[in-house]
Write a protein that holds these residues in place. Structure first.
Motif, PDB file in Angstrom:
ATOM      1  N   CYS A 180       0.864  -1.176   0.000  1.00 35.96           N
ATOM      2  CA  CYS A 180       0.000   0.000   0.000  1.00 35.96           C
ATOM      3  C   CYS A 180       0.903   1.228   0.000  1.00 35.96           C
ATOM      4  N   ALA A 181       0.845   1.998  -1.083  1.00 31.87           N
ATOM      5  CA  ALA A 181       1.614   3.243  -1.175  1.00 31.87           C
ATOM      6  C   ALA A 181       0.711   4.397  -0.764  1.00 31.87           C
ATOM      7  N   LEU A 182       1.240   5.291   0.076  1.00 32.23           N
ATOM      8  CA  LEU A 182       0.496   6.461   0.548  1.00 32.23           C
ATOM      9  C   LEU A 182       1.314   7.720   0.313  1.00 32.23           C
ATOM     10  N   GLY A 183       0.641   8.784  -0.092  1.00 29.04           N
ATOM     11  CA  GLY A 183       1.322  10.048  -0.286  1.00 29.04           C
ATOM     12  C   GLY A 183       0.328  11.185  -0.421  1.00 29.04           C
ATOM     13  N   GLU A 184       0.861  12.366  -0.686  1.00 28.09           N
ATOM     14  CA  GLU A 184       0.027  13.550  -0.822  1.00 28.09           C
ATOM     15  C   GLU A 184      -0.144  13.965  -2.271  1.00 28.09           C
ATOM     16  N   CYS A 185       0.208  13.076  -3.203  1.00 25.96           N
ATOM     17  CA  CYS A 185      -0.005  13.317  -4.627  1.00 25.96           C
ATOM     18  C   CYS A 185      -0.400  11.979  -5.261  1.00 25.96           C
ATOM     19  N   PRO A 186      -1.068  12.024  -6.414  1.00 23.16           N
ATOM     20  CA  PRO A 186      -1.461  10.773  -7.065  1.00 23.16           C
ATOM     21  C   PRO A 186      -0.259   9.859  -7.283  1.00 23.16           C
ATOM     22  N   LEU A 187      -0.478   8.547  -7.138  1.00 19.57           N
ATOM     23  CA  LEU A 187       0.608   7.571  -7.263  1.00 19.57           C
ATOM     24  C   LEU A 187       0.053   6.228  -7.693  1.00 19.57           C
ATOM     25  N   GLY A 188       0.954   5.365  -8.105  1.00 21.63           N
ATOM     26  CA  GLY A 188       0.599   4.000  -8.470  1.00 21.63           C
ATOM     27  C   GLY A 188       1.679   3.064  -7.968  1.00 21.63           C
ATOM     28  N   VAL A 189       1.302   1.839  -7.620  1.00 25.11           N
ATOM     29  CA  VAL A 189       2.259   0.840  -7.136  1.00 25.11           C
ATOM     30  C   VAL A 189       1.875  -0.514  -7.718  1.00 25.11           C
ATOM     31  N   ASP A 190       2.873  -1.337  -7.977  1.00 27.31           N
ATOM     32  CA  ASP A 190       2.595  -2.685  -8.445  1.00 27.31           C
ATOM     33  C   ASP A 190       3.667  -3.638  -7.940  1.00 27.31           C
ATOM     34  N   ILE A 191       3.253  -4.866  -7.658  1.00 23.39           N
ATOM     35  CA  ILE A 191       4.160  -5.958  -7.310  1.00 23.39           C
ATOM     36  C   ILE A 191       3.716  -7.183  -8.086  1.00 23.39           C
ATOM     37  N   GLU A 192       4.676  -7.947  -8.557  1.00 21.81           N
ATOM     38  CA  GLU A 192       4.387  -9.202  -9.262  1.00 21.81           C
ATOM     39  C   GLU A 192       5.381 -10.267  -8.830  1.00 21.81           C
ATOM     40  N   ARG A 193       4.840 -11.428  -8.525  1.00 17.49           N
ATOM     41  CA  ARG A 193       5.688 -12.593  -8.264  1.00 17.49           C
ATOM     42  C   ARG A 193       6.182 -13.103  -9.611  1.00 17.49           C
ATOM     43  N   HIS A 194       7.442 -13.461  -9.698  1.00 20.92           N
ATOM     44  CA  HIS A 194       8.007 -13.988 -10.938  1.00 20.92           C
ATOM     45  C   HIS A 194       7.436 -15.385 -11.176  1.00 20.92           C
ATOM     46  N   LYS A 195       6.583 -15.507 -12.163  1.00 24.64           N
ATOM     47  CA  LYS A 195       5.963 -16.796 -12.453  1.00 24.64           C
ATOM     48  C   LYS A 195       6.346 -17.248 -13.855  1.00 24.64           C
ATOM     49  N   ASP A 196       5.996 -18.457 -14.169  1.00 22.11           N
ATOM     50  CA  ASP A 196       6.299 -18.988 -15.496  1.00 22.11           C
ATOM     51  C   ASP A 196       5.351 -18.399 -16.523  1.00 22.11           C
ATOM     52  N   LEU A 197       5.931 -17.888 -17.595  1.00 19.08           N
ATOM     53  CA  LEU A 197       5.164 -17.349 -18.716  1.00 19.08           C
ATOM     54  C   LEU A 197       5.816 -17.817 -20.006  1.00 19.08           C
ATOM     55  N   HIS A 198       5.090 -17.724 -21.073  1.00 22.54           N
ATOM     56  CA  HIS A 198       5.672 -17.940 -22.396  1.00 22.54           C
ATOM     57  C   HIS A 198       6.283 -16.592 -22.793  1.00 22.54           C
TER      58      HIS A 198
END
Length: 176
Positions: free
Chosen positions: A73-91
């Motif tokens: 959870c990212a918190l601040g006083e301006c608009p923001l975005g955060v992302d996390i991804e587990r490294h999984k198997d993909l083609h």
């Protein structure tokens, strides 16, 4: 320079409902810790394209992401975005061609850890689009970035990024 506080929680992988609840708990703890604000269920709202916000608090911004065993959870006083991804198997050959620019594709081919390289690029895009509040509404190969973003380390086997409009100081807090 603005400050973004990133709250990190560890959770057992479970149904989406549990992941969303972990994100809400992290948001409530972060709002109290950083701003002294008590979160009430009726304070949460969702914009037209799905970005959550706090009703009546245009001065406070947050974004939540979860993957695998982590919730952020990212918190601040301006608009923001955060992302996390587990490294999984993909083609990666098929998926990478759909999401990476030509230059990134060349770097991916040379990378010592192609899986990490791909997921680092992915979370940057997700954090950026979550900051913009648009969702995935465009060709990700030719995405043009403005603002400021940064990758950060949460755990091995994961990629994570945060994005906002200006230079920022990132403070990490591990809560649960």
């Amino acid at each position: 320079m603005t400050e973004i506080t990133l709250y990190v929680g560890k959770m057992d992988k479970g149904p989406k409902k549990q992941e969303h609840e972990a994100g809400r708990r992290l948001l409530a703890a972060g709002l109290m810790d950083r701003f002294g604000v008590t979160l009430r269920k009726e304070d949460l709202a969702v914009a037209e394209k799905g970005k959550p916000y706090l009703k009546g608090r245009e001065d406070l911004h947050f974004n939540i992401s979860h993957s695998g065993n982590f919730v952020l959870c990212a918190l601040g006083e301006c608009p923001l975005g955060v992302d996390i991804e587990r490294h999984k198997d993909l083609h990666f050959l098929r998926t990478g061609r759909r999401f990476l620019s030509e230059e990134e594709w060349k770097q991916w081919e040379k990378s010592e850890d192609p899986r990490k390289y791909f997921f680092d690029r992915w979370v940057i895009r997700e954090a950026y689009l979550k900051w913009k509040g648009t969702g995935i509404d465009r060709d990700l190969c030719s995405l043009s970035f403005d603002g400021q973003g940064r990758l950060f380390h949460v755990a091995d086997g994961y990629s994570a990024a945060v994005w906002t409009e200006e230079s920022f100081f990132l403070r990490l807090r591990f809560l649960f």
